[in-house]
Design a protein around this motif. Structure first.
Motif, PDB file in Angstrom:
ATOM      1  N   ILE A   1      10.368   0.177  -4.292  1.00 40.58           N
ATOM      2  CA  ILE A   1      10.154   1.242  -5.294  1.00 40.58           C
ATOM      3  C   ILE A   1       8.805   1.888  -4.987  1.00 40.58           C
ATOM      4  N   CYS A   2       8.766   3.214  -4.926  1.00 37.08           N
ATOM      5  CA  CYS A   2       7.484   3.924  -4.778  1.00 37.08           C
ATOM      6  C   CYS A   2       6.919   4.223  -6.156  1.00 37.08           C
ATOM      7  N   LEU A   3       5.704   3.767  -6.391  1.00 36.53           N
ATOM      8  CA  LEU A   3       5.044   4.050  -7.662  1.00 36.53           C
ATOM      9  C   LEU A   3       4.259   5.352  -7.598  1.00 36.53           C
ATOM     10  N   SER A   4       4.095   5.864  -6.388  1.00 36.38           N
ATOM     11  CA  SER A   4       3.167   6.979  -6.159  1.00 36.38           C
ATOM     12  C   SER A   4       3.876   8.306  -5.934  1.00 36.38           C
ATOM     13  N   LYS A   5       5.123   8.411  -6.376  1.00 33.73           N
ATOM     14  CA  LYS A   5       5.809   9.716  -6.278  1.00 33.73           C
ATOM     15  C   LYS A   5       5.884  10.323  -7.668  1.00 33.73           C
ATOM     16  N   GLY A   6       7.078  10.591  -8.154  1.00 36.86           N
ATOM     17  CA  GLY A   6       7.182  11.211  -9.483  1.00 36.86           C
ATOM     18  C   GLY A   6       6.609  10.357 -10.599  1.00 36.86           C
TER      19      GLY A   6
ATOM     20  N   LEU B   1      17.774  -1.941  -0.222  1.00 36.02           N
ATOM     21  CA  LEU B   1      17.722  -0.587  -0.770  1.00 36.02           C
ATOM     22  C   LEU B   1      16.329  -0.009  -0.619  1.00 36.02           C
ATOM     23  N   ASP B   2      16.246   1.119   0.089  1.00 34.49           N
ATOM     24  CA  ASP B   2      15.043   1.931   0.022  1.00 34.49           C
ATOM     25  C   ASP B   2      15.145   2.695  -1.298  1.00 34.49           C
ATOM     26  N   GLY B   3      14.502   2.136  -2.299  1.00 31.89           N
ATOM     27  CA  GLY B   3      14.574   2.716  -3.636  1.00 31.89           C
ATOM     28  C   GLY B   3      13.296   3.443  -3.996  1.00 31.89           C
ATOM     29  N   ALA B   4      12.725   4.133  -3.011  1.00 29.40           N
ATOM     30  CA  ALA B   4      11.516   4.923  -3.282  1.00 29.40           C
ATOM     31  C   ALA B   4      11.701   5.698  -4.589  1.00 29.40           C
ATOM     32  N   ARG B   5      12.874   6.327  -4.734  1.00 26.39           N
ATOM     33  CA  ARG B   5      13.165   7.099  -5.952  1.00 26.39           C
ATOM     34  C   ARG B   5      14.345   6.497  -6.714  1.00 26.39           C
ATOM     35  N   VAL B   6      14.418   5.190  -6.784  1.00 29.13           N
ATOM     36  CA  VAL B   6      15.556   4.564  -7.478  1.00 29.13           C
ATOM     37  C   VAL B   6      15.533   4.882  -8.968  1.00 29.13           C
TER      38      VAL B   6
ATOM     39  N   TYR C   1      11.660   8.738   9.259  1.00 29.52           N
ATOM     40  CA  TYR C   1      10.358   9.237   8.809  1.00 29.52           C
ATOM     41  C   TYR C   1       9.272   8.158   8.730  1.00 29.52           C
ATOM     42  N   GLU C   2       9.474   7.041   9.408  1.00 28.74           N
ATOM     43  CA  GLU C   2       8.471   5.978   9.321  1.00 28.74           C
ATOM     44  C   GLU C   2       7.967   5.588  10.707  1.00 28.74           C
ATOM     45  N   ALA C   3       7.897   6.597  11.584  1.00 29.24           N
ATOM     46  CA  ALA C   3       7.279   6.444  12.898  1.00 29.24           C
ATOM     47  C   ALA C   3       7.917   5.320  13.726  1.00 29.24           C
TER      48      ALA C   3
ATOM     49  N   ALA D   1      18.143   8.345   6.937  1.00 28.92           N
ATOM     50  CA  ALA D   1      17.349   7.337   6.216  1.00 28.92           C
ATOM     51  C   ALA D   1      15.858   7.504   6.489  1.00 28.92           C
ATOM     52  N   HIS D   2      15.081   7.421   5.428  1.00 29.94           N
ATOM     53  CA  HIS D   2      13.627   7.495   5.577  1.00 29.94           C
ATOM     54  C   HIS D   2      13.145   6.405   6.521  1.00 29.94           C
ATOM     55  N   ASN D   3      13.703   5.183   6.355  1.00 39.75           N
ATOM     56  CA  ASN D   3      13.196   4.075   7.178  1.00 39.75           C
ATOM     57  C   ASN D   3      13.761   4.078   8.603  1.00 39.75           C
TER      58      ASN D   3
ATOM     59  N   SER E   1       0.816  -1.219   0.000  1.00 36.80           N
ATOM     60  CA  SER E   1       0.000   0.000   0.000  1.00 36.80           C
ATOM     61  C   SER E   1       0.847   1.265   0.000  1.00 36.80           C
ATOM     62  N   SER E   2       2.063   1.191   0.510  1.00 37.79           N
ATOM     63  CA  SER E   2       2.902   2.399   0.584  1.00 37.79           C
ATOM     64  C   SER E   2       4.373   2.010   0.643  1.00 37.79           C
ATOM     65  N   GLY E   3       5.213   3.018   0.472  1.00 38.94           N
ATOM     66  CA  GLY E   3       6.650   2.794   0.602  1.00 38.94           C
ATOM     67  C   GLY E   3       7.028   2.481   2.036  1.00 38.94           C
ATOM     68  N   THR E   4       6.340   3.108   2.962  1.00 36.43           N
ATOM     69  CA  THR E   4       6.595   2.839   4.380  1.00 36.43           C
ATOM     70  C   THR E   4       6.307   1.374   4.688  1.00 36.43           C
ATOM     71  N   GLN E   5       5.185   0.871   4.157  1.00 39.07           N
ATOM     72  CA  GLN E   5       4.874  -0.535   4.403  1.00 39.07           C
ATOM     73  C   GLN E   5       5.886  -1.455   3.721  1.00 39.07           C
ATOM     74  N   ALA E   6       6.299  -1.106   2.517  1.00 38.65           N
ATOM     75  CA  ALA E   6       7.282  -1.940   1.811  1.00 38.65           C
ATOM     76  C   ALA E   6       8.592  -1.998   2.599  1.00 38.65           C
ATOM     77  N   ASN E   7       9.034  -0.851   3.131  1.00 40.61           N
ATOM     78  CA  ASN E   7      10.260  -0.846   3.948  1.00 40.61           C
ATOM     79  C   ASN E   7      10.075  -1.659   5.221  1.00 40.61           C
ATOM     80  N   LEU E   8       8.934  -1.488   5.880  1.00 44.75           N
ATOM     81  CA  LEU E   8       8.675  -2.219   7.130  1.00 44.75           C
ATOM     82  C   LEU E   8       8.733  -3.733   6.890  1.00 44.75           C
TER      83      LEU E   8
ATOM     84  N   LEU F   1      20.408   0.956   2.685  1.00 42.64           N
ATOM     85  CA  LEU F   1      20.807   2.204   2.025  1.00 42.64           C
ATOM     86  C   LEU F   1      19.588   2.833   1.356  1.00 42.64           C
ATOM     87  N   GLU F   2      19.737   4.069   0.941  1.00 46.57           N
ATOM     88  CA  GLU F   2      18.633   4.794   0.289  1.00 46.57           C
ATOM     89  C   GLU F   2      19.173   5.493  -0.948  1.00 46.57           C
ATOM     90  N   ASN F   3      18.470   5.353  -2.088  1.00 45.12           N
ATOM     91  CA  ASN F   3      18.962   5.914  -3.349  1.00 45.12           C
ATOM     92  C   ASN F   3      17.772   6.210  -4.248  1.00 45.12           C
TER      93      ASN F   3
HETATM   94  C1  LIG Z   1       8.359   8.561   0.398  1.00 43.09           C
HETATM   95  C2  LIG Z   1       9.439   7.675   0.821  1.00 43.09           C
HETATM   96  C3  LIG Z   1       9.169   6.478   1.478  1.00 43.09           C
HETATM   97  C4  LIG Z   1       7.776   6.089   1.953  1.00 43.09           C
HETATM   98  O1  LIG Z   1       6.825   6.074   0.997  1.00 43.09           O
HETATM   99  P1  LIG Z   1       5.270   6.303   1.367  1.00 43.09           P
HETATM  100  O2  LIG Z   1       4.598   5.713   0.181  1.00 43.09           O
HETATM  101  O3  LIG Z   1       5.111   7.776   1.501  1.00 43.09           O
HETATM  102  O4  LIG Z   1       4.988   5.572   2.624  1.00 43.09           O
HETATM  103  C5  LIG Z   1      10.226   5.674   1.802  1.00 43.09           C
HETATM  104  N1  LIG Z   1      11.480   6.018   1.505  1.00 43.09           N
HETATM  105  C6  LIG Z   1      11.791   7.154   0.867  1.00 43.09           C
HETATM  106  C7  LIG Z   1      13.210   7.457   0.561  1.00 43.09           C
HETATM  107  C8  LIG Z   1      10.782   8.034   0.528  1.00 43.09           C
HETATM  108  O5  LIG Z   1      11.090   9.181  -0.090  1.00 43.09           O
END
Ligand SMILES: *Cc1c(COP(=O)(O)O)cnc(C)c1O
Length: 334
Positions: free
Chosen positions: A192-197, A164-169, A86-88, A81-83, A55-62, A134-136
């Protein structure tokens, strides 16, 4: 015009059409053909055995961290690191996994010598160090490819896994002009986050081995992330990866343009070296009343997040002309 984040992108007309027409089934039973197609396609596309739609990048990282680490294990990560930040605290709260953050260098890397020093010996006093995360990109910065290769060697030497937290890979691969697989190949798992850019309304992917993804799938159910007719989301998610990657190049050029224009304003200081993808940070002199400026802009339907440094993000829903308008309006309210 909304410059706060690339999460504000709206689904494209093609996505809305795909959402309307998607074949669906109950994905918890494994019956959703559109989710299955996305997961199989994404695994192959990124060089992994399996994938999980979340459902989200936060869930994928968790799920990603929990599938690597048991209670009392630990993961190494950057302070930024986001994870971690920024992931509570999800990995600690829900996974009983201890984060061991290490300061990031200005370019986003973490010194391998500092990571080595943080690995705990096998001793009952300590958490068990299992993983490097890592995050990239990280804060819009692209990790050097040579660093990824060194980090892989490092984790292999120390018997760790690497996530890899590849939200924006894809921003990283587009900036380097290389296939995303070249980045992914160094990692045991990747999100990978599909819901950003990339414009999908909802959804991320977790990628890894078959066994790892099976474990993550069980954990996804546990945290309430099992979705039913999720094909309407997966349909948009696939278009994110097949249709929207090209746009990132435009976003990056727009970010460079924005950086140049902001540097022309008095009191705005952008380090252009770090404008590598779609994120621009500007340090503000004390003379700049950014809250006042944000308020002025909001009356004209332009949204920014005031702060110092202030972050602007370029994306599909802001054009070059919008950027020029933004800079002119800021100039007018200085
Ligand atoms: C946005 C982001 C996330 C989390 O994605 P959500 O879909 O907002 O939960 C994780 N890692 C990075 C680096 C992000 O920028």
């Amino acid at each position: 015009m909304d410059f706060r984040s690339d999460t504000v992108t709206r689904p494209t007309p093609k996505m809305r059409e795909a959402i309307a027409n998607a074949l669906v089934g109950d994905d918890v039973y494994g019956d959703d053909p559109t989710v299955n197609d996305l997961e199989q396609w994404a695994a192959q596309r990124h060089g992994f055995e399996a994938a999980l739609f979340t459902s989200s990048g936060t869930q994928a990282n968790l799920l990603g961290l929990m599938a690597h680490c048991e209670r009392g294990d630990e993961y190494l990560c950057g302070q930024q690191a986001h994870n971690y930040k920024y992931e509570a605290g999800g990995a600690a709260v829900l996974g009983s996994i201890q984060p061991q953050p290490i300061e990031n260098n200005p370019d986003g890397t973490i010194d391998l010598s500092k990571l080595a020093a943080a690995i705990k010996p096998d001793d009952s006093h300590f958490a068990r160090t299992r993983l490097l995360s890592l995050e990239n990109t990280i804060n819009g910065k692209v990790l050097p490819m040579s660093y990824l290769a060194e980090a892989r060697k490092f984790v292999d030497q120390h018997g760790l896994k690497m996530h890899l937290d590849g939200a924006r890979v894809y921003n990283a691969s587009v900036a380097l002009d290389i296939d995303v697989k070249e980045i992914a190949k160094h990692f045991d798992s990747m999100t990978i986050c599909l819901s950003k850019g990339l414009c999908a309304p909802i959804g991320s992917l977790l990628l890894g081995s078959k066994e790892y993804i099976a474990k993550a799938r069980r954990l996804r159910k546990m945290v309430g992330g099992g979705m039913r007719q999720a094909g309407i989301l997966a349909a948009a998610g696939k278009l994110a990866l097949t249709e929207q990657v090209e746009q990132l190049k435009v976003d990056h050029e727009n970010a460079k343009h924005l950086a140049t224009r902001l540097n022309e304003l008095s009191g705005f200081n952008v380090n252009a070296e770090f404008v590598q993808t779609n994120i621009v940070f500007a340090k503000l002199d004390d003379s700049v009343d950014i809250s006042g400026i944000a308020e002025q802009l909001s009356k004209q339907d332009i949204i920014i997040s005031p702060g110092n440094p202030i972050r602007f993000v370029t994306h599909n829903d802001v054009s070059r002309q919008d950027i020029d308008t933004l800079v002119e309006k800021i100039a007018a309210s200085l």
